[in-house]
Design a protein around this motif. Structure first.
Motif, short mmCIF file in Angstrom:
data_model
loop_
_atom_site.label_atom_id
_atom_site.label_comp_id
_atom_site.label_asym_id
_atom_site.label_seq_id
_atom_site.Cartn_x
_atom_site.Cartn_y
_atom_site.Cartn_z
N GLU A 1 51.40 35.58 49.44
CA GLU A 1 52.02 35.23 48.16
C GLU A 1 50.99 34.72 47.16
N ARG A 2 50.13 33.82 47.61
CA ARG A 2 49.17 33.25 46.67
C ARG A 2 48.09 34.25 46.26
N TRP A 3 47.72 35.17 47.16
CA TRP A 3 46.72 36.15 46.79
C TRP A 3 47.30 37.17 45.80
N ALA A 4 48.56 37.50 45.96
CA ALA A 4 49.20 38.40 44.98
C ALA A 4 49.17 37.77 43.60
N ALA A 5 49.48 36.46 43.52
CA ALA A 5 49.42 35.77 42.23
C ALA A 5 47.99 35.68 41.72
N ALA A 6 47.04 35.45 42.64
CA ALA A 6 45.64 35.35 42.23
C ALA A 6 45.12 36.69 41.72
N GLU A 7 45.49 37.79 42.38
CA GLU A 7 45.06 39.12 41.89
C GLU A 7 45.57 39.38 40.48
N GLU A 8 46.82 39.01 40.25
CA GLU A 8 47.36 39.17 38.89
C GLU A 8 46.59 38.31 37.90
N ALA A 9 46.27 37.07 38.33
CA ALA A 9 45.53 36.17 37.44
C ALA A 9 44.14 36.72 37.14
N ILE A 10 43.50 37.33 38.12
CA ILE A 10 42.16 37.90 37.90
C ILE A 10 42.24 39.08 36.94
N THR A 11 43.28 39.90 37.06
CA THR A 11 43.46 41.01 36.12
C THR A 11 43.63 40.49 34.70
N VAL A 12 44.49 39.46 34.53
CA VAL A 12 44.68 38.85 33.21
C VAL A 12 43.37 38.23 32.73
N LEU A 13 42.64 37.61 33.65
CA LEU A 13 41.38 36.97 33.30
C LEU A 13 40.40 37.97 32.71
N TRP A 14 40.25 39.11 33.33
CA TRP A 14 39.32 40.12 32.81
C TRP A 14 39.80 40.66 31.47
N ALA A 15 41.11 40.83 31.31
CA ALA A 15 41.63 41.31 30.02
C ALA A 15 41.36 40.28 28.93
N CYS A 16 41.54 39.00 29.26
CA CYS A 16 41.23 37.95 28.29
C CYS A 16 39.74 37.94 27.95
N PHE A 17 38.93 38.14 28.95
CA PHE A 17 37.49 38.17 28.72
C PHE A 17 37.11 39.34 27.82
N ASP A 18 37.75 40.48 28.02
CA ASP A 18 37.48 41.64 27.15
C ASP A 18 37.87 41.32 25.71
N ALA A 19 39.02 40.65 25.54
CA ALA A 19 39.44 40.28 24.18
C ALA A 19 38.46 39.28 23.58
N TYR A 20 38.02 38.34 24.38
CA TYR A 20 37.03 37.36 23.93
C TYR A 20 35.73 38.05 23.54
N THR A 21 35.29 39.00 24.35
CA THR A 21 34.05 39.74 24.07
C THR A 21 34.18 40.53 22.77
N ALA A 22 35.33 41.17 22.57
CA ALA A 22 35.55 41.95 21.34
C ALA A 22 35.53 41.05 20.11
N ALA A 23 36.17 39.87 20.20
CA ALA A 23 36.19 38.96 19.05
C ALA A 23 34.79 38.45 18.75
#
Length: 434
Positions: free
Chosen positions: A57-79
């Motif tokens: 259960e916790r790894w499934a949530a962590a994998e989702e968080a890592i996906t969101v994290l990379w997307a946020c980082f891409d948005a941060y990089t673009a800005a």
């Protein structure tokens, strides 16, 4: 600085350059952390493992968080890239550039859309500032790293320790089998089976659900703060140590069994001889002492001899696990039997000891009056002869003999001008001499 926009006062060129430098450093630090998380051994293990329970259960949530994290980082990089492009247009940025940079660096200039938004938010997009975006990435990173570090810590600690204990368990089982400690025949054999089953199940659960064996540190918010829960492992390690001690005891029995059996035979033989002596002494007492209760002497218990024969048979059959407790019991009971025999002999011969004490007292007083030149006194001679006849005749009445000895003592005391001896008790000859 009088011109403003929703992001607040317009930044000047120095403020913009400092903000870009700080954001660049943050970007580099975040990227380094994300790449380290991506390459973390615990993360690779989690991705390749067949997980169950709380870890799944916790790894499934962590994998989702890592996906969101990379997307946020891409948005941060673009800005950040957009801000750097605007600042690089001119050496001295125009007011329009500064207004745009202020809005980009301080305003809600970053628009997040799936997959940068967590599942279940119900929103298609969301705007935020770069500062808020960094805070969000820090939270996502910390929660994801906590799962990875905790799982890796458990996997690094427990399986290896379990394997070492299992190897020791295998050696112990082989040794136990060689000395006859087997399941169904000895409690330690049953314990070994239980430890084996528990360790096998524990290792499987640790591999599939490591976070079930993780204890977070109280009051700590740092990722991976805590320690592996080794409660079950420690309990089984202690149980195995108890079994090893039991097997050591069995091995000790195997090494000195013959010597212990010889000692047991000797103790029981001494007890038998003492009882035989007590029975002989009882006959002598009954013949020599009158009006005395003499206790009956029982015979040796046959059950001890039977158990001794059983112990010898166990030794011949190499049944050390059965021999060990039997020898322990036999040694205690044999010593008790020897003590009982000695007490019986003491009780039986007590009247003879009393007679010997009276004889000694009589002779001591006679020697005392002789030293004072009173040995030829007629009264003393008469009372001495009466006491001697009582004490040296069979059967001897101890109560009457004691009275005759006391009368002799009284007569001697009167002649020696000494205090009279009380009628109701005997007086120690050595005490009078003093």
């Amino acid at each position: 600085m009088g011109v403003t926009d929703p992001a607040g006062p317009v930044m000047d060129r120095d403020e913009v350059d400092r903000a870009l430098a700080r954001l660049g450093q943050e970007h580099e630090a975040i990227e380094t952390s994300l790449l380290a998380l991506q390459d973390h051994a615990g993360r690779r293990l989690l991705e390749g493992a067949e997980l169950t329970g709380v870890t799944k259960e916790r790894w499934a949530a962590a994998e989702e968080a890592i996906t969101v994290l990379w997307a946020c980082f891409d948005a941060y990089t673009a800005a950040l890239r957009r801000a750097r492009e605007i600042r690089s247009r001119r050496r001295w940025s125009s007011r329009e550039d500064l207004v745009e940079l202020t809005g980009l660096l301080r305003g809600e200039s970053v628009t997040l859309a799936s997959p940068a938004l967590p599942a279940g938010t119900g929103r298609l997009s969301e705007s935020c500032t770069l500062t808020a975006l960094v805070d969000r990435m820090n939270e996502l990173y910390a929660s994801s790293l906590d799962v990875v570090v905790a799982a890796d810590a458990v996997w690094s600690a427990l399986p290896a320790r379990i394997d070492l204990l299992a190897a020791e368990l295998h050696r112990t089982r082989s040794l136990a089998h060689s000395v006859g400690v087997r399941p169904g025949e000895h409690p330690a054999g049953d314990d070994l089976e239980g430890i084996t089953a528990t360790l096998t199940g524990l290792r499987a659960r640790v591999i599939s659900d490591p976070l079930a064996y993780w204890t977070p540190a109280q009051g700590s918010s740092a990722p991976g703060g805590g320690r592996p829960d080794t409660t079950v492992y420690d309990r089984e390690a202690r149980a195995l140590e108890d079994v090893r001690r039991e097997i050591d005891a069995v091995l000790t029995v195997r090494q000195d069994a013959e010597e212990r059996l010889i000692r047991l035979r000797d103790v029981l033989s001494r007890a038998d001889r003492t009882l035989a002596e007590a029975r002989t002494a009882r006959g002598e007492v009954l013949a020599k002492i009158a009006a005395t209760e003499v206790p009956v002497v029982s015979g040796p218990p046959t059950v001890l001899q039977e158990q001794l024969a059983t112990a010898a048979e166990y030794r011949r059959q190499a049944r050390w696990h059965r021999l060990s407790p039997l020898l322990d019991s036999l040694e205690r009971r044999a010593e008790d039997e020897l003590l009982r025999a000695r007490e019986s002999l003491t009780a039986v011969t007590a009247p003879l000891a009393v007679r010997a004490e009276l004889r000694g007292r009589l002779d001591a007083y006679r020697a005392k009056v002789a030293r004072h030149g009173l040995a030829e006194d007629p009264l003393l001679i008469e009372r001495y002869d009466a006491a001697r006849r009582m004490l040296w005749s069979a059967p001897c009445d101890l109560r009457v003999a004691e009275q005759t000895v006391l009368r002799y003592q009284h007569a001697a005391a009167e002649l020696l001008n000494a205090p009279k001896v009380p009628e109701h008790g005997a007086t120690d000859a050595k005490g009078d001499e003093g």
